[in-house]
Design a protein around this motif. Structure first.
Motif, short mmCIF file in Angstrom:
data_model
loop_
_atom_site.label_atom_id
_atom_site.label_comp_id
_atom_site.label_asym_id
_atom_site.label_seq_id
_atom_site.Cartn_x
_atom_site.Cartn_y
_atom_site.Cartn_z
N THR A 283 0.82 -1.22 0.00
CA THR A 283 0.00 0.00 0.00
C THR A 283 0.85 1.26 0.00
O THR A 283 0.39 2.31 -0.43
N LEU A 284 2.09 1.16 0.49
CA LEU A 284 2.96 2.33 0.53
C LEU A 284 3.68 2.56 -0.79
O LEU A 284 4.01 3.71 -1.13
N THR A 285 3.96 1.50 -1.54
CA THR A 285 4.82 1.62 -2.71
C THR A 285 4.10 1.53 -4.04
O THR A 285 4.70 1.85 -5.08
N VAL A 286 2.83 1.12 -4.05
CA VAL A 286 2.13 0.92 -5.33
C VAL A 286 0.88 1.80 -5.37
O VAL A 286 0.06 1.79 -4.45
N ASP A 287 0.74 2.53 -6.46
CA ASP A 287 -0.43 3.38 -6.68
C ASP A 287 -1.65 2.50 -7.01
O ASP A 287 -1.59 1.69 -7.92
N PRO A 288 -2.76 2.63 -6.27
CA PRO A 288 -3.95 1.82 -6.57
C PRO A 288 -4.47 2.01 -8.00
O PRO A 288 -5.20 1.16 -8.51
#
Length: 538
Positions: A283-288
Motif C-alpha cells: 500500500t505504501l509503494t504501489v499506486d492503486p
C-alpha cells in the motif's frame, strides 16, 4: 487407539481417565485411524508446510486486485482481519491435530464431534477447493510467465506445469516434503529482502523515485467505500487458504506432539511478516490506479513486481517474479497432496469409495492423486479462452467461501470436542497440548466465518461495479449452495441428528496417546513469544 511409541509408552493404565491403551506391535493396525500412509516426515517438514502452504497466488498476485477494488487502507485492514481469523483457527487446529492426527483431519473431527452429515459436506466441499486451487495456480503460472514472454501458448504452459505438479506429488512423499521445504524457504527468505527493499523505496532510496511515504494513503485511502472494503475480504481469505494443511500432514509425521506446536507457533511469524507487513509495504509503494496491477487494465503483474519496476530496480522485479513462480507451483502441489489425503480420510470413514483409501508400498494414494490433480489440471484450461484476471476472480471466490466454511467447522469441532471432554468428566490438564485463548479463539474465528459468508452473499446479489444478475450470483456463491445442498442430502441419507450426543462420543477410539505429555506438550504454553520464535528455527 494409537500409542506413539516415540514418546516411550510403557503400557500403564491412565486410571484417572479410564483409558487402557493397548500396546501396538510393529506394523500392526489396530483401528481405523491407521492408514497405508507412512510416518516419514519430521518437524521441519510440517513447520515449512505451515509456513509456506498459503503463500501463493493470493498474496503475490491477488493483492493487486484488492488494491484496485478497495484501496490501500482496505487492503491492509483486510489482511489484518484475515490474519486474526486464521490465527484463531490454527489454535483449534493444533490442539485437535495433536490428539487426533487423522488422514483427513478436520473432516473426521467434524464427523466425530458434530455429525456425519456435516463431515460429509465438509469433506467433499474441501476436496472441491483443492482441485479449484490447482486450476487457479496453473492459470497463475501463465500470468507470471507472461511477464517475460507471450510467445508460448497458454495451453502449453498449463500442460507443462500440470506435469510438474504431478511429478512432485507422485515421486515419493519425502520428495514432495523436501520440495516444500525448499520452496517455503525461498518464498519466506525473499519476503525479508522484499520488505526491506520496499522500506528503502518508500524512504526515497530507489533510483527512479523520490520519497513516497504515505502518499497513496493520504490521497485515496479507500476505493468504492464500504463495499470496496468488504470486497477485499474474500481475496484476503483466499490468500491464507492452505494454512490448515498442516493438520493433514500431522498424520504422516513421526511425533505430532513435538511437531504440531512448532508449526502452529510459526503462524505468528508468517502472519506478522508476510501478510500484515507485506500488505502494508504494497500500500505504501504501489499506486492503486497503476494500470499494470493484476485485475486492472494493461498487462497482468504482481504489485511486488510493479513496486520494483517503478522504482527502477528491474533485477529485483525479475527475481520477485521468479519467486512468485516458485510459490504458485508450490501451492498447486500442496493442493494435490491435500486433496488426495482428503479423499483417503473420507474413504476411511465410509464417505468415499474404498479405492481412495489405499496407498502403494511407498505411501502414495494414487486414486486420490488422479482425481484431484486430474480435475484441477483440466479445469485450468478455462484460462485459454478467458483472461487471467477473470478466471482468478471466479476461482478465488469459490475457494474463499469453501475455506471459510472449513475454518468455521474446525472451530465448531473444537468447541464440541472440549464440550464432550468436559461433559465426560475429563480434565483439560490431560490434553497433550492446548491451544491459546480457549474458548475465545474458536468463537472469534467462527463468528467471522459466518460474517464473511453473509458478506459474500451480499456481494453476490449486489456486486462491486457490476449489474446484479443470476450468472454473477452463482459464479461467486455457488460453492456455498453446493456444500449446503450436500449437507442436506447427507442429513437425509444418514438420518443423523444435527448434533451428535456429546455424552456418547468415544474420545479415545481415534486418539493418539503420548507418555509424559504433561511435561513436554503443555510446557509450550508457558513459553514466552521469544522462546516460541526460537523453537521454530531449531
Amino acid at each position: 487407539m494409537d500409542i506413539d511409541k516415540s514418546e516411550g509408552f510403557d503400557g500403564k493404565m491412565d486410571t484417572e481417565l479410564g483409558q487402557v491403551p493397548t500396546k501396538v506391535e510393529s506394523g500392526e493396525i489396530d483401528h481405523g485411524a491407521d492408514t497405508q500412509l507412512h510416518r516419514s516426515l519430521g518437524t521441519r517438514h510440517l513447520t515449512m508446510v505451515a509456513l509456506g502452504s498459503a503463500i501463493g497466488m493470493g498474496m503475490w498476485l491477488g493483492s493487486g486486485t484488492s488494491l484496485v477494488h478497495g484501496g490501500p487502507a482496505s487492503l491492509f485492514i483486510g489482511f489484518v482481519i484475515a490474519s486474526t481469523i486464521i490465527w484463531s483457527v490454527c489454535q483449534s487446529l493444533g490442539e485437535m491435530a495433536v490428539i487426533y492426527p487423522l488422514p483427513s483431519a478436520f473432516v473426521q473431527w467434524t464427523t466425530i464431534f458434530v455429525s456425519p452429515a456435516a463431515g460429509f459436506a465438509l469433506g467433499w466441499g474441501y476436496w472441491f477447493s483443492y482441485w479449484i486451487t490447482i486450476a487457479n495456480e496453473l492459470q497463475g503460472v501463465v500470468t507470471v510467465l507472461s511477464y517475460w514472454t507471450d510467445a508460448v501458448p497458454t495451453a502449453a504452459w498449463i500442460t507443462i506445469f500440470w506435469m510438474v505438479i504431478i511429478l512432485i506429488n507422485v515421486w515419493v512423499v519425502k520428495f514432495f516434503a523436501e520440495v516444500e521445504v525448499f520452496s517455503s524457504t525461498v518464498k519466506f527468505g525473499w519476503m525479508f529482502v522484499a520488505i526491506i527493499a520496499m522500506i528503502v523505496i518508500t524512504a526515497g532510496g530507489a533510483p527512479a523515485e523520490g520519497p513516497i511515504g504515505f502518499r497513496y494513503w493520504n490521497s485515496q485511502p479507500v476505493n468504492n467505500g464500504f463495499k470496496g472494503f468488504i470486497a477485499v475480504l474474500p481475496t484476503c481469505i483466499f490468500s491464507m487458504a492452505g494454512s490448515e494443511n498442516a493438520a493433514l500432514v500431522a498424520t504422516e509425521v513421526a511425533n505430532p506432539l513435538r511437531s504440531m506446536p512448532k508449526a502452529i507457533g510459526s503462524i505468528w511469524l508468517r502472519l506478522g511478516l508476510f501478510y500484515v507487513l507485506g500488505s502494508l509495504m504494497i500500500t505504501l509503494t504501489v499506486d492503486p490506479n497503476d494500470p499494470n496491477l493484476f485485475g486492472g487494465s494493461g498487462s497482468n503483474a504482481s504489485p511486488f513486481v510493479i513496486a520494483f519496476k517503478n522504482a527502477g530496480i528491474p533485477v529485483m522485479a525479475h527475481i520477485t517474479n521468479a519467486v512468485i513462480f516458485i510459490s504458485v507451483i508450490s501451492t498447486g502441489s500442496i493442493s494435490g497432496y491435500g486433496g488426495s489425503r482428503m479423499l483417503m480420510g473420507m474413504a476411511h470413514v465410509q464417505m468415499n469409495h474404498r479405492i481412495f483409501g489405499k496407498a502403494d508400498s511407498m505411501g502414495r494414494p494414487w486414486a486420490g492423486y488422479i482425481a484431484t490433480i486430474g480435475i484441477g489440471g483440466a479445469l485450468a484450461y478455462l484460462n485459454v479462452s478467458n483472461t487471467g484476471a477473470e478466471v482468478f476472480t471466479w476461482l478465488s471466490n469459490l475457494v474463499a467461501l469453501l475455506t471459510v466454511f472449513g475454518w468455521g467447522m474446525i472451530c465448531i469441532s473444537h468447541l464440541r470436542f472440549r464440550y464432550a471432554w468436559k461433559l465426560q468428566g475429563r480434565s483439560d490438564e490431560h490434553l497433550p497440548w492446548r491451544g491459546l485463548a480457549f474458548p475465545y479463539a474458536p468463537w472469534y474465528g467462527l463468528i467471522w466465518c459466518i460474517l464473511i459468508i453473509i458478506i459474500e452473499f451480499y456481494l453476490g446479489i449486489w456486486p462491486l461495479k457490476e449489474e446484479s444478475s443470476a450468472k454473477n450470483f452463482f459464479a461467486n456463491f455457488i460453492s456455498v449452495i453446493v456444500v449446503f445442498f450436500i449437507w442436506i442430502c447427507a442429513q437425509i441419507y444418514y438420518r443423523c441428528p444435527v448434533w451428535v450426543d456429546a455424552s456418547t462420543i468415544d474420545l479415545d477410539e481415534f486418539r493418539r496417546f503420548y507418555a509424559d505429555h504433561h511435561e513436554e506438550g503443555n510446557a509450550s504454553l508457558k513459553k514466552s513469544l521469544g522462546q516460541r520464535l526460537k523453537v521454530i528455527f531449531e
